[in-house]
Design a protein around this motif. Structure first.
Motif, short mmCIF file in Angstrom:
data_model
loop_
_atom_site.label_atom_id
_atom_site.label_comp_id
_atom_site.label_asym_id
_atom_site.label_seq_id
_atom_site.Cartn_x
_atom_site.Cartn_y
_atom_site.Cartn_z
N LEU A 175 -5.17 -11.19 -2.85
CA LEU A 175 -4.93 -9.83 -2.38
C LEU A 175 -4.41 -9.84 -0.95
CD1 LEU A 175 -7.95 -7.85 -3.85
CD2 LEU A 175 -5.62 -7.95 -4.68
N LEU A 178 -0.87 -10.90 -1.14
CA LEU A 178 -0.06 -9.81 -1.68
C LEU A 178 0.28 -8.79 -0.60
CD1 LEU A 178 1.11 -8.76 -4.33
CD2 LEU A 178 -0.92 -7.36 -4.55
N THR A 181 3.46 -9.28 1.13
CA THR A 181 4.70 -8.83 0.49
C THR A 181 4.80 -7.31 0.56
OG1 THR A 181 3.84 -8.49 -1.75
CG2 THR A 181 4.47 -10.73 -1.17
N LEU A 182 3.71 -6.65 0.92
CA LEU A 182 3.72 -5.19 1.00
C LEU A 182 3.83 -4.72 2.46
CD1 LEU A 182 1.00 -4.51 -1.69
CD2 LEU A 182 3.43 -4.01 -1.89
N ARG A 192 -6.40 -4.58 7.13
CA ARG A 192 -6.32 -3.50 6.14
C ARG A 192 -6.86 -3.89 4.77
NH1 ARG A 192 -0.75 -1.00 5.67
NH2 ARG A 192 -2.00 0.55 4.58
N TYR B 76 6.87 -6.98 -5.26
CA TYR B 76 6.27 -8.03 -6.10
C TYR B 76 5.06 -7.48 -6.84
CZ TYR B 76 3.50 -12.33 -6.89
OH TYR B 76 2.74 -13.33 -7.43
N GLN B 81 -1.92 -8.13 -11.00
CA GLN B 81 -1.63 -6.77 -10.53
C GLN B 81 -1.99 -6.57 -9.07
OE1 GLN B 81 -4.04 -5.24 -13.51
NE2 GLN B 81 -2.42 -5.00 -15.00
N GLY B 82 -3.19 -7.03 -8.70
CA GLY B 82 -3.54 -7.02 -7.28
C GLY B 82 -3.68 -5.66 -6.66
N LEU B 83 -4.21 -4.70 -7.39
CA LEU B 83 -4.50 -3.42 -6.75
C LEU B 83 -5.67 -3.63 -5.79
CD1 LEU B 83 -4.17 -0.88 -9.68
CD2 LEU B 83 -2.48 -1.58 -7.98
N PHE B 84 -5.61 -2.96 -4.65
CA PHE B 84 -6.69 -3.10 -3.68
C PHE B 84 -7.87 -2.25 -4.13
CE2 PHE B 84 -2.84 -3.75 -0.95
CZ PHE B 84 -2.96 -5.12 -0.92
N ASP B 91 -3.69 5.73 -2.16
CA ASP B 91 -3.65 4.87 -0.98
C ASP B 91 -3.03 3.51 -1.30
OD1 ASP B 91 -4.73 6.78 0.64
OD2 ASP B 91 -6.80 6.16 0.30
N PHE B 95 0.30 2.17 0.49
CA PHE B 95 0.00 1.01 1.34
C PHE B 95 1.23 0.39 2.02
CE2 PHE B 95 -0.87 -3.39 2.29
CZ PHE B 95 -2.16 -3.38 2.80
N PRO B 96 2.27 0.03 1.23
CA PRO B 96 3.42 -0.63 1.88
C PRO B 96 4.16 0.29 2.85
CG PRO B 96 3.89 -0.18 -0.43
CD PRO B 96 2.43 0.12 -0.23
N ARG B 98 2.62 2.66 4.68
CA ARG B 98 1.78 2.74 5.90
C ARG B 98 1.91 1.45 6.71
NH1 ARG B 98 -2.79 5.77 2.79
NH2 ARG B 98 -1.81 7.82 2.79
N ARG B 136 -3.05 0.53 -14.64
CA ARG B 136 -3.10 -0.32 -13.46
C ARG B 136 -1.72 -0.95 -13.20
NH1 ARG B 136 -8.00 -4.03 -14.38
NH2 ARG B 136 -8.82 -2.11 -15.22
N ARG B 143 3.60 0.87 -6.48
CA ARG B 143 3.37 0.35 -5.14
C ARG B 143 4.49 -0.61 -4.72
NH1 ARG B 143 -1.90 -3.16 -4.13
NH2 ARG B 143 -0.74 -4.49 -5.53
N ALA B 144 4.94 -1.45 -5.68
CA ALA B 144 6.00 -2.40 -5.37
C ALA B 144 7.33 -1.67 -5.13
CB ALA B 144 6.15 -3.40 -6.51
#
Lengths: 280, 353
Positions: A175, A178, A181-182, A192, B76, B81-84, B91, B95-96, B98, B136, B143-144
């Protein structure tokens, strides 16, 4: 943000339903036994002290000063501990270097060492050339308030670091990657993503460290002294009152400590509950 | 667009070796390969999470080989998936934006059409742990896409889903691509996924791209036995080729003769897809059969086994060597143990180079 983030898919926490089984009876029985011990001890303490001792303790300028000094030094110590524990815990969790196991052992050392040894070691260090130089040119530690903070920090920091490292271990590294990349830099990704996810573990470690710092008296008596209105904290007050046979006053002071600690614990729990379930 | 040249990366015993790939602007490119062929490593090189030992990566016309991930203009979506989990859906998607310190109003403007496009407006206030797999995946996609990347990199985007959600999401991916035209590299191990989403594809094996091109080309004209097998072209047949005076060639195998287009000579391997085979009934008259066989480019074969695959029937023939045919006729049309003529249309036969 007051809403509570739910736990990840791995089922943790309370089980659904309320089936009473032999197993649940046994676990709850042990819980009851433990609670009984704590409650009985508290009750006997309360029964032994009287209102007069309480009033006396609370009216005493010395005790009030010790209370204030306890709160002040332990809070400064815990702030310093968190300041150290976050980067140190992160490094221990994320980086592998030669001697990693040895470093971990050294970090843990103050946990297993009797606290008095740390007070003694500090006294010895500050009698050396370097120590003397620091005393003269920088901060005076021996028999002073900074000395109290230094003792508390050294004795309790390991708890905070341990907890922070464990908390960072539980954060999925992917995470963090990741987030890069964001749009995040490494620092932003830490701030964050990693830190918020490790937050509860770090707070838990800080609570343990704080509890240790507040209750500390052995090394303080050696290194910081027990001068009334100067370096006396509540834990040393209890010890001092006890040594001159004033058990009621010692207990009354102990009760004040207990009340302060309870308020602090409840406060911390209330503040961190919104995000509970992040770390194990 | 994506342009990769001579990429090398060694990790332990595994290596990406001299990997080159081109994905044109606006393409939906599916990179296929079996598990362990290096697809994820490759995609992490594109994102900048891994530094290649050698080679260059260009994205959107810029050489990004030495750039940090955040500067590469990639969106990416990793396999996990890598959701926070500590952020709500909204949010997560913001995210990207912000991270790039965009003003709140701009973030709102960017989010609204994306949320509409993906149909996830009702999820915004939820936590990732309370979403279904498909939801998801859509949130991760939003988000990507939020920072308007030059390229979208999807690592096995649907493989964690059940079959019906998988099909639905593949259609969604197609639709989103038609709407936004963002250059997309979709990594997958499933041929069906490739066919339902992409227009071009590549096949990876052991750290290399072994063939890339239009999907129909990979399907009908594989460059190697590996690619043929990967696309489940089950009929891979060794034969002896002889050039014919009319420009075609004759293929001889297991006592059969077929004519094909193009000049070939010597030992060759040819492939033909099971759905290209045609099954014809035989007659008792062997002379008629022989004639029919010549006219239709077919071989007599014994039907060993019929299995119903839902949309089609899978027929296993023995023609001196095994031949597999798919037929959409009902299973009752075939009888195991009977002889048939199996036609291999010349235009469907592909000789491996």
């Amino acid at each position: 943000m007051t809403r509570r983030a739910p736990t990840s898919e791995a089922p943790r926490g309370p089980v659904a339903g309320r089936r009473v089984t032999l197993f649940s009876i046994v676990t709850v029985a042990f819980l009851a036994l433990f609670l009984l011990m704590v409650v009985v001890l508290l009750a006997t303490d309360l029964w032994y002290t009287d209102a007069k001792s309480f009033r006396e303790a609370l009216a005493s300028r010395e005790v009030l000063h010790a209370l204030w000094l306890s709160v002040f030094t332990s809070l400064v110590s815990v702030a310093l501990i968190v300041l150290f524990a976050v980067p140190v815990g992160y490094a221990l969790s994320r980086y592998r270097f030669p001697g990693h196991a040895l470093v971990e052992a050294l970090v843990d050392l103050p946990i297993v060492l009797p606290p008095v040894v740390i007070g003694l070691s500090l006294l010895v260090f500050f009698s050396t050339e370097i120590g003397q130089w620091i005393q003269r040119n920088w901060i005076e530690f021996v028999y002073s308030v900074p000395g109290i903070i230094l003792c508390q920090f050294l004795v309790s920091a390991s708890f905070g670091i341990r907890a922070a490292a464990a908390a960072f271990d539980s954060v999925d590294r992917r995470l963090e990657d990741l987030a890069l990349t964001l749009g995040c830099t490494r620092g932003q990704a830490f701030w964050r993503v990693t830190l918020p996810m490790a937050r509860n573990g770090i707070v838990a470690g800080a609570i343990v460290a704080w509890a240790h710092a507040v209750g500390l008296f052995g090394p303080l008596m050696i290194f910081a002294g027990t001068t009334r209105m100067h370096t006396e904290v509540l834990a040393t007050t209890v010890q001092l009152e006890l040594s001159i046979g004033r058990i009621e006053v010692a207990l009354a002071v102990a009760m004040i400590m207990l009340a302060a600690a309870s308020v602090a614990l409840v406060l911390v729990h209330a503040l961190t509950r919104s995000r509970r379930g992040w770390t194990t | 667009m994506i342009r990769v040249r001579g990429l090398h990366l060694r990790i332990g015993a595994f290596a990406l070796r001299d990997l080159s790939l081109d994905v044109a602007q606006g393409d939906y490119f599916v990179l296929l390969g079996p598990t362990g062929s290096g697809k994820t490593l490759f995609i992490e090189c594109l994102c900048g999470l891994l530094r290649p030992d050698a080679g260059s990566v260009e994205i959107g016309g810029r050489d990004v080989t030495a750039l940090a991930p955040r500067l590469r203009g990639v969106g990416y979506v990793p396999q996990h998936q890598g959701l926070f989990p500590h952020l709500t859906v909204e949010d997560n998607i913001a995210f990207p934006l912000r991270s790039r310190r965009l003003p709140r109003a701009v973030i709102g403007e960017r989010l609204a059409p994306l949320v509409d496009l993906l149909g996830i407006g009702h999820l915004l206030g939820r936590w990732p742990a309370h979403l279904s797999g498909g939801e998801r995946q859509k949130v991760a996609l939003a988000r990507a896409l939020a920072p308007r990347p030059d390229v979208l990199l999807l690592d096995e985007p649907v493989s964690a889903l059940d079959e019906s959600s998988r099909e639905r999401l593949c259609r969604e991916l197609r639709r989103i691509h038609e709407e936004l035209h963002v250059t997309t590299l979709h990594v997958s191990h499933s041929v069906e996924e490739a066919l339902s989403t992409g227009n071009r594809a590549g096949v990876m094996n052991d750290g290399q791209v072994v063939q890339a091109g239009a999907l129909t080309d990979l399907l009908r004209r594989p460059a190697s036995e590996f690619v043929a097998r990967f696309f489940r072209t089950e009929n891979i047949i060794p034969a002896e080729a002889t050039p014919l005076p009319d420009g075609g060639s004759e293929l001889a195998f297991a006592g059969h003769r077929l004519t094909i287009q193009g000049k070939h000579e010597g030992p060759v391997t040819f492939v033909i897809r099971p759905e290209s085979l045609q099954v014809l009934p035989t007659t008792a008259d062997s002379e008629v059969t022989r004639h029919a066989s010549r006219v239709t480019n077919s071989v007599p074969a014994l039907l060993n086994h019929v299995s119903d695959r839902g949309l089609y029937r899978r027929l296993e023939f023995d023609a001196g060597l095994p031949l597999i045919a798919f037929s959409t006729l009902p299973a009752e049309a075939f009888q195991a143990g009977q002889s048939y003529l199996v036609a291999l249309p010349a235009e469907a036969i592909h000789v491996l180079p």
